[in-house]
Design a protein around this motif. Sequence first.
Motif, mmCIF file in Angstrom:
data_model
loop_
_atom_site.group_PDB
_atom_site.id
_atom_site.type_symbol
_atom_site.label_atom_id
_atom_site.label_comp_id
_atom_site.label_asym_id
_atom_site.label_seq_id
_atom_site.Cartn_x
_atom_site.Cartn_y
_atom_site.Cartn_z
ATOM 1 N N LYS A 111 43.510 -52.348 -23.703
ATOM 2 C CA LYS A 111 43.529 -50.974 -23.187
ATOM 3 C C LYS A 111 42.130 -50.507 -22.830
ATOM 4 N N GLY A 112 42.033 -49.803 -21.717
ATOM 5 C CA GLY A 112 40.775 -49.175 -21.337
ATOM 6 C C GLY A 112 40.729 -47.753 -21.891
ATOM 7 N N GLU A 113 39.799 -46.967 -21.367
ATOM 8 C CA GLU A 113 39.695 -45.587 -21.838
ATOM 9 C C GLU A 113 40.492 -44.685 -20.915
ATOM 10 N N GLY A 114 41.518 -44.065 -21.461
ATOM 11 C CA GLY A 114 42.274 -43.081 -20.688
ATOM 12 C C GLY A 114 43.292 -43.699 -19.748
ATOM 13 N N GLU A 115 44.023 -42.787 -19.113
ATOM 14 C CA GLU A 115 45.098 -43.196 -18.203
ATOM 15 C C GLU A 115 44.532 -43.932 -17.000
ATOM 16 N N GLY A 116 45.317 -44.849 -16.475
ATOM 17 C CA GLY A 116 44.886 -45.568 -15.280
ATOM 18 C C GLY A 116 45.924 -46.602 -14.923
ATOM 19 N N LYS A 171 33.157 -50.094 -18.739
ATOM 20 C CA LYS A 171 34.145 -49.014 -18.835
ATOM 21 C C LYS A 171 35.255 -49.236 -17.809
ATOM 22 N N ARG A 180 39.607 -47.855 -16.954
ATOM 23 C CA ARG A 180 40.761 -47.048 -17.343
ATOM 24 C C ARG A 180 41.995 -47.946 -17.366
ATOM 25 N N GLY A 181 43.108 -47.399 -17.803
ATOM 26 C CA GLY A 181 44.364 -48.146 -17.722
ATOM 27 C C GLY A 181 44.442 -49.308 -18.686
ATOM 28 N N ARG A 182 45.152 -50.344 -18.286
ATOM 29 C CA ARG A 182 45.351 -51.468 -19.212
ATOM 30 C C ARG A 182 45.572 -52.791 -18.461
#
Length: 411
Positions: free
Chosen positions: A78-83, A144, A146-148
């Motif tokens: 998983k990254g940071e935040g929605e994506g 960095k 987002r998303g996954r």
Amino acid sequence: MDAHKKDLVDLTCRLVNIDTTVPPGLNYPRISQVLASELKDLGVTPTVSLIPEASMRLKVSPEVGLKGPRPNTYATLKGEGEGPWVLLNGHVDVVPADPSGWSHDPFEPVVKNGKVYGRGAADVKGSNACEIFSMKALVETGAKFRGRITPTFTTDEEVGGYSGVNYLVDKHVITKDVDYCLSTDSGIEALHVASLGDAEYLITVHGRAAHSGRGWTGVNAIEFGASLIEDLKKLGEEISKRRSRINAEPGWGIKKMKPGLYVNTAKGGLKGNIIPDTFEILVDRRFIPEESEAQVRREIARVVKEFAAKHREVKVSMKMLLGYDPMLTSPNHPLVRTVRRVARKVLGRDTPSCGSQGSTDMAAVSALGIPIAVLGATRQDSNIHGIDEHVRINDLVSVTKILAHTFLELL
Ligand SMILES: [Zn+2]
């Protein structure tokens, strides 16, 4: 990444060293364990999912000859935040290797002249190692995003099996919510956006056995079958004139993807003095994205039916053994443009988008409407499925870089 070159080669060798020949599908739990532990090292929790034997029996013909457990291994980084959601895939199985033609044991990898030799080095274990290291690059550099990213390592690709990608689709591990799919099951010379469908049909001609001395009292399934083969060959000639609108992969003498029909095995006869009562003909039909399995099956069934109507002495049956649908992503899709742009930066040349003359389990992902770009470490001279299969170490490094940079572009 260049600092990790040795580890990348090491992981490729460890994967090649596990003989995962299919059929029957050897040592799947062992390779799954190695991949799961690599994923764990990335700080994610791997899942090993086994297809129930009852579903196997339901979905896969016994003629394919599969045996043993069939674990698929996956995880989510998983990254940071929605994506967006990126799906990664590589298969763990390899085609059989007859060691007699090889310079060394196909499952004892050899590193020589900047290449790793061994069954599956190019198709596709080297690229599986690239997938692991592309994620390692993100984790270790703290890049960095987002998303996954969901890496999946699946079984039975080489036999058109149900138990790998198709099973993960049916289990909703892979869903319509995936935004982009990257598969590494191909080469570095071009970017595959399409592949042929593949369907195998077993046609059986049933006659009647008899003593050859009174041969006229039997019905010779082989002799009748030979004329059915002629009819199928005619259909094959007609089919081979068709072309897709998708460009073909370079280097094989065709401009556009091309379908085909081939009689690839023919079996019959018990003994020299017995009129044979059965003859089995295996037809391999490769079809372009513009054709469908239902359509190609109808075409073959028509030839079989006409033959049966003409030769009432024999009975003819037809059964589908295995199949993949074609895969297709628009060559203009943003995913395709992104991967090409990144690949150009890493390789210093274009990777033209084209359709593979191979067939792949990615069709099940394509069917969900998910765009797919296929780029891996194979080259035309890698001799995949052949003797002394190999992959270039520099290509492994390039593929890892292309994957890592593509993640950062997409996420
Ligand atoms: Zn492959």
